[in-house]
Design an enzyme around this catalytic site. Structure first.
Site, PDB file in Angstrom:
ATOM      1  CB  SER A 142      -0.888   0.015   1.250  1.00 44.29           C
ATOM      2  OG  SER A 142      -1.538   1.262   1.421  1.00 44.29           O
ATOM      3  CE1 TYR A 155      -4.156  -2.107   4.977  1.00 41.55           C
ATOM      4  CE2 TYR A 155      -3.497   0.119   4.363  1.00 41.55           C
ATOM      5  CZ  TYR A 155      -3.818  -1.186   4.005  1.00 41.55           C
ATOM      6  OH  TYR A 155      -3.797  -1.552   2.680  1.00 41.55           O
TER       7      TYR A 155
END
Length: 283
Positions: A142, A155
């Site tokens: 990501s 995250y």
């Protein structure tokens, strides 16, 4: 149309392949001529996707956080198609909200899936690839591996960990014929990102990430950011004084605490963090 010369005939295992990015990766690989093993906690959904893609695809049960499950998945793909040429670590989960309201179960599941799941895949697949002198592990990380949006603290921590881990593994595998790639997209229009903001970047489609995966298989690179400018922008921002950097990043990076405030759009997706029987670990 992209040339499929280096994808055609490859045997590829895709985790979290029943939905979202993983499903699109599997679809584009199968269309390009690869044999695709699709793994997902929702095994029925994985098998349904595989059936729709045709004889080049097969679906299997997989919990990436369970090492035995991951090993069984890779064995099943090998028994079905042959030795795995490419492993795509795609499975991931994300909880969004204020750091001090995040349930402990959500924190632990994110590390179990996003970090330990990747490590399970690498340590199970890479030794066999190294012994054959060829192979490729592509991990869908990501942009949060480079940035840390408000509301995605855990995250982002998992994605920073993944990039650090892959960086070290890449050095260990140098010269062995095994390639390592980290794909780092911005916000993608999937269930995982429901209700979140994109900041200054456009919303990506799963097809954008899948195309990057195929491009990486055809021409291996270690770090790939989507959009491409994210990598250079972060590198440039990091040389600026902290105060200037903060102003720039506040303009570019979304505040996900604000984005999801007073919204219930993520509640169904995030039930997986309080109910371990829930599926949904597909990016």
């Amino acid at each position: 149309m992209r040339s499929a010369s280096s994808v055609n005939g490859r045997i590829v295992a895709v985790t979290g392949g029943a939905r979202g990015i993983g499903r699109e990766i599997a679809a584009q690989l199968a269309e390009a001529g690869a044999h695709v093993g699709i793994g997902d906690r929702d095994g029925d959904a994985a098998r349904s996707v595989a059936a729709a893609l045709g004889p080049r695809a097969r679906g299997f049960d997989l919990d990436v956080a369970d090492r035995a499950s991951f090993a069984a998945f890779l064995t099943a793909v090998e028994e079905t198609f042959g030795a795995v040429d490419v492993l795509v670590n795609n499975a991931g989960v994300m909880w969004v909200g204020p750091f001090d309201q995040e349930p402990e179960a959500a924190r632990r599941r994110q590390f179990d899936v996003n970090v330990h799941g990747v490590i399970n895949g690498v340590t199970l697949a890479a030794p066999a690839m190294r012994s054959r002198g060829r192979g490729h592990i592509v991990t869908v990380a990501s942009a949060a591996a480079k940035l840390s949006p408000a509301g995605e603290s855990t995250y982002a921590a998992t994605k920073h960990a993944v990039l650090g881990y892959l960086t070290g593994v890449r050095w260990e595998l140098a010269g062995t014929g095994v390639e390592i790639t980290a794909i780092m997209p911005g916000v993608v229009d999937t269930e995982l990102a429901a209700g979140t903001a994109t900041g200054a970047a456009r919303m990506l489609a799963p097809a954008d990430v899948a195309a990057a995966v195929l491009a990486a298989i055809e021409k291996p690179r270690f770090e790939i950011t989507i959009p491409r400018y994210v990598g250079p922008l972060v590198g440039w921002a990091n040389v600026l004084p902290q105060r200037v950097r903060d102003v720039l990043l506040r303009r570019m990076v979304p505040n996900q605490v604000d984005a999801v405030a007073d919204s219930s759009v993520r509640s169904t997706y995030e039930q997986q963090f309080t109910n371990p029987d829930q599926s949904g670990e597909a990016q």
